[in-house]
Each structure stands twice: as structure tokens, then as C-alpha cells.
Design an enzyme around this catalytic site. Structure first.
Site, mmCIF file in Angstrom:
data_model
loop_
_atom_site.group_PDB
_atom_site.id
_atom_site.type_symbol
_atom_site.label_atom_id
_atom_site.label_comp_id
_atom_site.label_asym_id
_atom_site.label_seq_id
_atom_site.Cartn_x
_atom_site.Cartn_y
_atom_site.Cartn_z
ATOM 1 N N HIS A 73 0.842 -1.207 0.000
ATOM 2 C CA HIS A 73 0.000 0.000 0.000
ATOM 3 C C HIS A 73 0.877 1.257 0.000
ATOM 4 O O HIS A 73 0.585 2.229 -0.711
ATOM 5 C CB HIS A 73 -0.852 0.068 1.266
ATOM 6 C CG HIS A 73 -1.900 -1.000 1.414
ATOM 7 N ND1 HIS A 73 -2.013 -1.773 2.538
ATOM 8 C CD2 HIS A 73 -2.902 -1.405 0.591
ATOM 9 C CE1 HIS A 73 -3.044 -2.602 2.417
ATOM 10 N NE2 HIS A 73 -3.597 -2.423 1.226
ATOM 11 N N LYS B 268 -15.720 -7.112 5.671
ATOM 12 C CA LYS B 268 -14.582 -7.988 5.976
ATOM 13 C C LYS B 268 -14.491 -8.148 7.473
ATOM 14 O O LYS B 268 -14.950 -7.281 8.213
ATOM 15 C CB LYS B 268 -13.267 -7.322 5.517
ATOM 16 C CG LYS B 268 -13.010 -7.362 4.045
ATOM 17 C CD LYS B 268 -11.643 -6.764 3.773
ATOM 18 C CE LYS B 268 -11.280 -6.808 2.304
ATOM 19 N NZ LYS B 268 -9.977 -6.225 2.043
ATOM 20 N N ARG C 50 -2.584 -6.200 -8.150
ATOM 21 C CA ARG C 50 -1.578 -7.245 -7.998
ATOM 22 C C ARG C 50 -1.790 -8.271 -9.107
ATOM 23 O O ARG C 50 -1.481 -8.020 -10.244
ATOM 24 C CB ARG C 50 -1.680 -7.878 -6.597
ATOM 25 C CG ARG C 50 -1.125 -6.985 -5.510
ATOM 26 C CD ARG C 50 -1.655 -7.348 -4.161
ATOM 27 N NE ARG C 50 -3.108 -7.206 -4.126
ATOM 28 C CZ ARG C 50 -3.869 -7.395 -3.070
ATOM 29 N NH1 ARG C 50 -3.335 -7.783 -1.960
ATOM 30 N NH2 ARG C 50 -5.167 -7.192 -3.127
ATOM 31 N N SER D 123 -3.141 -7.854 3.048
ATOM 32 C CA SER D 123 -3.302 -7.671 4.499
ATOM 33 C C SER D 123 -3.781 -8.964 5.136
ATOM 34 O O SER D 123 -3.366 -9.313 6.241
ATOM 35 C CB SER D 123 -4.293 -6.548 4.784
ATOM 36 O OG SER D 123 -3.796 -5.331 4.300
HETATM 37 P P1 ADP Z 1 -9.915 -3.272 -0.191
HETATM 38 O O1 ADP Z 1 -10.660 -3.743 1.025
HETATM 39 O O2 ADP Z 1 -10.559 -2.138 -0.889
HETATM 40 O O3 ADP Z 1 -9.430 -4.337 -1.126
HETATM 41 P P2 ADP Z 1 -7.215 -3.064 0.766
HETATM 42 O O4 ADP Z 1 -6.813 -2.280 1.959
HETATM 43 O O5 ADP Z 1 -7.075 -4.538 0.848
HETATM 44 O O6 ADP Z 1 -8.668 -2.586 0.478
HETATM 45 O O7 ADP Z 1 -6.440 -2.528 -0.498
HETATM 46 C C1 ADP Z 1 -6.562 -1.208 -0.941
HETATM 47 C C2 ADP Z 1 -5.991 -1.091 -2.336
HETATM 48 O O8 ADP Z 1 -4.597 -1.391 -2.317
HETATM 49 C C3 ADP Z 1 -6.594 -2.046 -3.348
HETATM 50 O O9 ADP Z 1 -6.643 -1.401 -4.585
HETATM 51 C C4 ADP Z 1 -5.633 -3.195 -3.359
HETATM 52 O O10 ADP Z 1 -5.694 -3.914 -4.586
HETATM 53 C C5 ADP Z 1 -4.320 -2.453 -3.215
HETATM 54 N N1 ADP Z 1 -3.266 -3.297 -2.662
HETATM 55 C C6 ADP Z 1 -3.358 -4.159 -1.641
HETATM 56 N N2 ADP Z 1 -2.175 -4.783 -1.411
HETATM 57 C C7 ADP Z 1 -1.314 -4.304 -2.353
HETATM 58 C C8 ADP Z 1 0.049 -4.586 -2.699
HETATM 59 N N3 ADP Z 1 0.755 -5.515 -2.050
HETATM 60 N N4 ADP Z 1 0.616 -3.889 -3.713
HETATM 61 C C9 ADP Z 1 -0.119 -2.983 -4.390
HETATM 62 N N5 ADP Z 1 -1.408 -2.698 -4.144
HETATM 63 C C10 ADP Z 1 -2.010 -3.338 -3.145
#
Ligand code: ADP
Length: 158
Positions: free
Chosen positions: A17, A41, A90, A128
Site C-alpha cells: 500500500h 470484511k 496485484r 493484508s
Molecule cells: P480493499 O478492502 O478495498 O481491497 P485493501 O486495503 O485490501 O482494500 O487494499 C486497498 C488497495 O490497495 C486495493 O486497490 C488493493 O488492490 C491495493 N493493494 C493491496 N495490497 C497491495 C500490494 N501488495 N501492492 C499494491 N497494491 C495493493
């Protein structure tokens, strides 16, 4: 001046992130990281904890702010007067999910553009949820999260 939002649940924020936020902060005048209030979630961290962990992680980026939000992403974007949504991509499964969401968001807020940044190879596998599982089982999360997040995970799991 283009303002962008980067919405997510950030439960917790990872280096993946942070990489997306850092790159987006170079592209846009202002970047507002929006932390979802109630995503569908199971969450480990409260909204306040997630916001605080994100704030500490991006404190060094001058044009980045962090705000909690609830409701539709398009409404949050309108409220903070953002023209762009940033998301990270990803593997191809992310693409399908983002594509569906983008189509729906286009109906809801036709003026809001979506910019997707490809995850760096070293963070392609990093989510996450996987991170939380590894941390819970006592595996190494070195280089996957900043130190303050590793500490917060340790306190939660401990
Ligand atoms: P959501 O619940 O909206 O999926 P996340 O917090 O899991 O929220 O992720 C927020 C954003 O960051 C999403 O667009 C997700 O695809 C992206 N993201 C999550 N992990 C990574 C990573 N390792 N590298 C790049 N982008 C990521």
C-alpha cells in the site's frame, strides 16, 4: 490541480500500500488516503487504529492526508473534491474485482477517473489478510510492513 483518493480498508497498511501511495503522491497534487469505515470484511484493527497506522506510515509524504470514510467511494471523492481514484493491482484476480467496481462507480459518479498502479514484483503476493495470518502463526513479516505496524500486529496477536 488534480486531487486523488486512495480508498481501502488498510487492515493493516502494508509496504505494498505504501508503495502505491508513494508513487501516486508523485503523480497528483494531493493524495487523500480514505480508510473505509465498515467494509464487508472481518477486521483485526478498529477504524481509529487503522487510520493511525496509515498516518504514521505516510507522515513523510507532504502532499498525503489520511481520512476515515463511510458510504460510497464516489460520495467520499465528491466530498473531498477529488477527480481521481487510485487503486493498486496485484494479480489478475484484482483486475476482475477492480473492473466490476470501476463499472459500477462509473454509473454512480461518471466524472471520477480510475488510475490503477501495478504492484511492484516484490509485493505482488502481499495482502493484508495473508500478512495477518502469517503474523498470527508467528512467521516473519520482515520487509512487508513498517516497524510500527509489526509492533501493532504483535500487540494484537499477543
Ligand atoms: P480493499 O478492502 O478495498 O481491497 P485493501 O486495503 O485490501 O482494500 O487494499 C486497498 C488497495 O490497495 C486495493 O486497490 C488493493 O488492490 C491495493 N493493494 C493491496 N495490497 C497491495 C500490494 N501488495 N501492492 C499494491 N497494491 C495493493
Amino acid at each position: 490541480m488534480i486531487v486523488a483518493i486512495y480508498p481501502g480498508s488498510f487492515d493493516p497498511i502494508t509496504n505494498g500500500h505504501i508503495d502505491v501511495a508513494t508513487r501516486a503522491a508523485r503523480l497528483f497534487a494531493r493524495l487523500i488516503i480514505g480508510v473505509y469505515d465498515t467494509p464487508e470484511k472481518r477486521l483485526l484493527f478498529t477504524l481509529e487504529e487503522r487510520v493511525e497506522l496509515v498516518k504514521q506510515a505516510v507522515a513523510h509524504l507532504d502532499n498525503v492526508e489520511v481520512k476515515p470514510f463511510s458510504g460510497l467511494t464516489v460520495d467520499f471523492a465528491r466530498k473531498v473534491e477529488a477527480q481521481v481514484t487510485v487503486r493498486g493491482l496485484r494479480v489478475s484476480a484484482d483486475f476482475e474485482h477492480e473492473f466490476d467496481m470501476a463499472m459500477m462507480n462509473r454509473r454512480l459518479g461518471p466524472k471520477l477517473e480510475l488510475v490503477c498502479l501495478m504492484a511492484r514484483p516484490e509485493y505482488q503476493f502481499l495482502s493484508s489478510s495473508l500478512l495477518k495470518e502469517v503474523a498470527r502463526l508467528g512467521g516473519s513479516i520482515k520487509n512487508l510492513v513498517p516497524e510500527h505496524v509489526a509492533q501493532a500486529l504483535k500487540e494484537k496477536e499477543g
